[in-house]
Design a protein around this motif. Structure first.
Motif, PDB file in Angstrom:
ATOM      1  N   GLN A   1       0.794  -1.144  -0.203  1.00  0.00           N
ATOM      2  CA  GLN A   1       0.416   0.133  -0.226  1.00  0.00           C
ATOM      3  C   GLN A   1       0.739   1.376   0.134  1.00  0.00           C
ATOM      4  O   GLN A   1       0.760   1.671  -1.027  1.00  0.00           O
ATOM      5  CB  GLN A   1      -0.709  -0.028   0.771  1.00  0.00           C
ATOM      6  N   LEU A   2       2.035   1.528   0.876  1.00  0.00           N
ATOM      7  CA  LEU A   2       2.781   2.496   0.868  1.00  0.00           C
ATOM      8  C   LEU A   2       3.711   2.661  -0.507  1.00  0.00           C
ATOM      9  O   LEU A   2       4.140   3.952  -1.028  1.00  0.00           O
ATOM     10  CB  LEU A   2       4.320   2.184   2.017  1.00  0.00           C
ATOM     11  N   HIS A   3       4.065   1.558  -1.018  1.00  0.00           N
ATOM     12  CA  HIS A   3       4.440   1.965  -2.944  1.00  0.00           C
ATOM     13  C   HIS A   3       4.100   2.037  -3.424  1.00  0.00           C
ATOM     14  O   HIS A   3       3.561   3.711  -4.260  1.00  0.00           O
ATOM     15  CB  HIS A   3       5.020   0.692  -3.160  1.00  0.00           C
ATOM     16  N   ALA A   4       1.975   2.054  -3.708  1.00  0.00           N
ATOM     17  CA  ALA A   4       1.030   1.893  -4.595  1.00  0.00           C
ATOM     18  C   ALA A   4       1.109   3.484  -4.690  1.00  0.00           C
ATOM     19  O   ALA A   4       0.875   4.756  -5.427  1.00  0.00           O
ATOM     20  CB  ALA A   4       0.086   1.745  -4.431  1.00  0.00           C
ATOM     21  N   LEU A   5       1.000   4.271  -2.726  1.00  0.00           N
ATOM     22  CA  LEU A   5       1.413   5.928  -2.543  1.00  0.00           C
ATOM     23  C   LEU A   5       1.689   6.411  -3.220  1.00  0.00           C
ATOM     24  O   LEU A   5       2.292   7.792  -4.051  1.00  0.00           O
ATOM     25  CB  LEU A   5       0.631   5.816  -1.247  1.00  0.00           C
ATOM     26  N   GLU A   6       3.270   5.960  -2.750  1.00  0.00           N
ATOM     27  CA  GLU A   6       3.807   6.471  -3.728  1.00  0.00           C
ATOM     28  C   GLU A   6       4.097   6.451  -5.202  1.00  0.00           C
ATOM     29  O   GLU A   6       4.600   7.471  -5.528  1.00  0.00           O
ATOM     30  CB  GLU A   6       5.785   5.975  -2.804  1.00  0.00           C
ATOM     31  N   ARG A   7       3.599   6.256  -5.856  1.00  0.00           N
ATOM     32  CA  ARG A   7       3.560   5.684  -7.192  1.00  0.00           C
ATOM     33  C   ARG A   7       2.831   6.598  -7.880  1.00  0.00           C
ATOM     34  O   ARG A   7       2.915   7.483  -8.636  1.00  0.00           O
ATOM     35  CB  ARG A   7       3.503   4.389  -7.599  1.00  0.00           C
ATOM     36  N   TRP A   8       1.824   6.687  -6.612  1.00  0.00           N
ATOM     37  CA  TRP A   8       0.929   7.661  -6.864  1.00  0.00           C
ATOM     38  C   TRP A   8       1.254   9.303  -6.887  1.00  0.00           C
ATOM     39  O   TRP A   8       0.678  10.459  -7.897  1.00  0.00           O
ATOM     40  CB  TRP A   8      -0.435   7.752  -6.086  1.00  0.00           C
ATOM     41  N   ARG A   9       2.230   9.469  -5.439  1.00  0.00           N
ATOM     42  CA  ARG A   9       2.596  10.633  -5.272  1.00  0.00           C
ATOM     43  C   ARG A   9       3.887  11.631  -6.920  1.00  0.00           C
ATOM     44  O   ARG A   9       3.568  11.925  -6.619  1.00  0.00           O
ATOM     45  CB  ARG A   9       3.760  10.758  -3.994  1.00  0.00           C
ATOM     46  N   GLU A  10       3.975  10.124  -7.503  1.00  0.00           N
ATOM     47  CA  GLU A  10       5.668  10.715  -8.392  1.00  0.00           C
ATOM     48  C   GLU A  10       4.631  10.374  -9.526  1.00  0.00           C
ATOM     49  O   GLU A  10       5.034  11.376 -10.158  1.00  0.00           O
ATOM     50  CB  GLU A  10       6.342   9.043  -8.618  1.00  0.00           C
ATOM     51  N   GLU A  11       3.629  10.283  -9.800  1.00  0.00           N
ATOM     52  CA  GLU A  11       2.316   9.784 -11.125  1.00  0.00           C
ATOM     53  C   GLU A  11       1.934  11.457 -10.926  1.00  0.00           C
ATOM     54  O   GLU A  11       1.964  12.264 -11.772  1.00  0.00           O
ATOM     55  CB  GLU A  11       2.270   9.192 -11.308  1.00  0.00           C
ATOM     56  N   LEU A  12       1.688  11.909  -9.297  1.00  0.00           N
ATOM     57  CA  LEU A  12       1.224  13.214  -9.834  1.00  0.00           C
ATOM     58  C   LEU A  12       1.808  14.305 -10.246  1.00  0.00           C
ATOM     59  O   LEU A  12       1.664  15.044 -10.218  1.00  0.00           O
ATOM     60  CB  LEU A  12      -0.045  13.626  -8.332  1.00  0.00           C
ATOM     61  N   LEU A  13       3.172  14.445  -9.743  1.00  0.00           N
ATOM     62  CA  LEU A  13       3.941  15.138  -9.688  1.00  0.00           C
ATOM     63  C   LEU A  13       4.509  14.934 -11.047  1.00  0.00           C
ATOM     64  O   LEU A  13       5.106  16.679 -11.650  1.00  0.00           O
ATOM     65  CB  LEU A  13       5.162  15.421  -8.400  1.00  0.00           C
ATOM     66  N   ALA A  14       4.423  14.137 -11.839  1.00  0.00           N
ATOM     67  CA  ALA A  14       5.028  14.424 -12.840  1.00  0.00           C
ATOM     68  C   ALA A  14       4.490  14.808 -14.397  1.00  0.00           C
ATOM     69  O   ALA A  14       4.596  15.518 -14.953  1.00  0.00           O
ATOM     70  CB  ALA A  14       5.107  13.172 -13.550  1.00  0.00           C
ATOM     71  N   GLY A  15       2.701  14.656 -13.663  1.00  0.00           N
ATOM     72  CA  GLY A  15       1.817  15.233 -14.842  1.00  0.00           C
ATOM     73  C   GLY A  15       0.475  15.691 -14.004  1.00  0.00           C
ATOM     74  O   GLY A  15      -0.191  14.889 -13.488  1.00  0.00           O
ATOM     75  N   ASP A  16      -0.916  16.598 -14.938  1.00  0.00           N
ATOM     76  CA  ASP A  16      -1.985  16.563 -14.624  1.00  0.00           C
ATOM     77  C   ASP A  16      -2.551  15.177 -15.138  1.00  0.00           C
ATOM     78  O   ASP A  16      -3.804  15.289 -14.364  1.00  0.00           O
ATOM     79  CB  ASP A  16      -2.367  18.294 -15.233  1.00  0.00           C
TER      80      ASP A  16
ATOM     81  N   PRO B   1      11.692  19.288   1.727  1.00  0.00           N
ATOM     82  CA  PRO B   1      10.360  18.794   1.178  1.00  0.00           C
ATOM     83  C   PRO B   1       8.674  18.817   2.307  1.00  0.00           C
ATOM     84  O   PRO B   1       8.267  17.512   2.611  1.00  0.00           O
ATOM     85  CB  PRO B   1      10.164  17.536   0.618  1.00  0.00           C
ATOM     86  N   ARG B   2       8.799  19.650   2.784  1.00  0.00           N
ATOM     87  CA  ARG B   2       7.175  19.162   3.794  1.00  0.00           C
ATOM     88  C   ARG B   2       6.026  18.793   2.605  1.00  0.00           C
ATOM     89  O   ARG B   2       5.112  18.486   3.045  1.00  0.00           O
ATOM     90  CB  ARG B   2       7.404  21.126   4.185  1.00  0.00           C
ATOM     91  N   SER B   3       6.103  19.647   1.319  1.00  0.00           N
ATOM     92  CA  SER B   3       4.110  19.197   0.452  1.00  0.00           C
ATOM     93  C   SER B   3       5.071  18.289   0.207  1.00  0.00           C
ATOM     94  O   SER B   3       3.275  17.774  -0.274  1.00  0.00           O
ATOM     95  CB  SER B   3       4.312  20.777  -0.661  1.00  0.00           C
ATOM     96  N   TYR B   4       5.918  17.961  -0.466  1.00  0.00           N
ATOM     97  CA  TYR B   4       6.367  16.654  -0.657  1.00  0.00           C
ATOM     98  C   TYR B   4       5.354  15.355  -0.424  1.00  0.00           C
ATOM     99  O   TYR B   4       4.902  14.760   0.178  1.00  0.00           O
ATOM    100  CB  TYR B   4       6.829  15.901  -0.709  1.00  0.00           C
TER     101      TYR B   4
ATOM    102  N   ARG C   1       0.913  12.219   2.819  1.00  0.00           N
ATOM    103  CA  ARG C   1       0.052  12.248   3.998  1.00  0.00           C
ATOM    104  C   ARG C   1      -1.965  12.097   2.761  1.00  0.00           C
ATOM    105  O   ARG C   1      -2.158  11.226   3.871  1.00  0.00           O
ATOM    106  CB  ARG C   1      -0.240  12.410   5.047  1.00  0.00           C
ATOM    107  N   ALA C   2      -1.711  13.453   2.915  1.00  0.00           N
ATOM    108  CA  ALA C   2      -2.849  13.769   2.382  1.00  0.00           C
ATOM    109  C   ALA C   2      -3.457  12.698   1.722  1.00  0.00           C
ATOM    110  O   ALA C   2      -5.066  12.066   1.201  1.00  0.00           O
ATOM    111  CB  ALA C   2      -3.343  14.716   1.611  1.00  0.00           C
TER     112      ALA C   2
END
Length: 152
Positions: free
Chosen positions: A80-95, A130-133, A138-139
């Motif tokens: 689950q944590l790895h999936a969240l990390e992937r989401w975060r990276e994808e979200l930072l990569a593009g809209d 990386p505060r917002s990161y 967390r969000a």
């Protein structure tokens, strides 16, 4: 016998709370606690052999089942944590990733996500802490705690 010794090694690696829930016979519990205190290699090896011998007298199947259950939960949490990390990276990569995330989690706060993504990108570009990161992670964890909507 070696399998029982291996199981004994896993018991020695448990914390106190986990050991209590295992409901071990008193002699085995004391042997496991003693093995935790030993630091010399040879003394520990002999203690592990003793634990293996004690384990021959009990039914080890429930112990194995409980340990496997805990390990499975640990793996699931890590996934689950790895999936969240992937989401975060994808979200930072593009809209497009944000649109996909909002489709899968319609209850997510899009405004908050957009703000965190924008701030995290700015922090990365400026070399700021990386505060917002971290806040984005967390969000995402809070927003994905609910079940995603299945595709129709």
């Amino acid at each position: 016998m070696l399998a029982l010794q291996e199981l004994g090694e896993q018991l020695v690696g448990l914390n106190e709370q986990q050991l209590e829930t295992m409901q071990l016979p008193q002699s085995l519990l004391e042997a496991v606690q003693e093995a935790r205190r030993l630091s010399k290699h040879e003394a520990r090896r002999r203690q592990m052999q003793y634990i293996g011998r004690l384990m021959r007298e009990i039914d080890a199947a429930p112990l194995r089942d409980r340990l496997e259950q805990w390990q499975g939960q640990g793996r699931e949490h890590t996934a689950q944590l790895h999936a969240l990390e992937r989401w975060r990276e994808e979200l930072l990569a593009g809209d497009p990733a944000l649109e996909q995330f909002l489709r899968e989690y319609p209850g997510a706060d899009s405004q908050k996500l957009r703000t965190l993504i924008r701030n995290a990108r700015r922090e990365q570009g400026a070399g700021l802490p990386p505060r917002s990161y971290r806040e984005l992670f967390r969000a995402l964890r809070e927003m994905t705690a609910k079940e995603p909507v299945a595709d129709s």
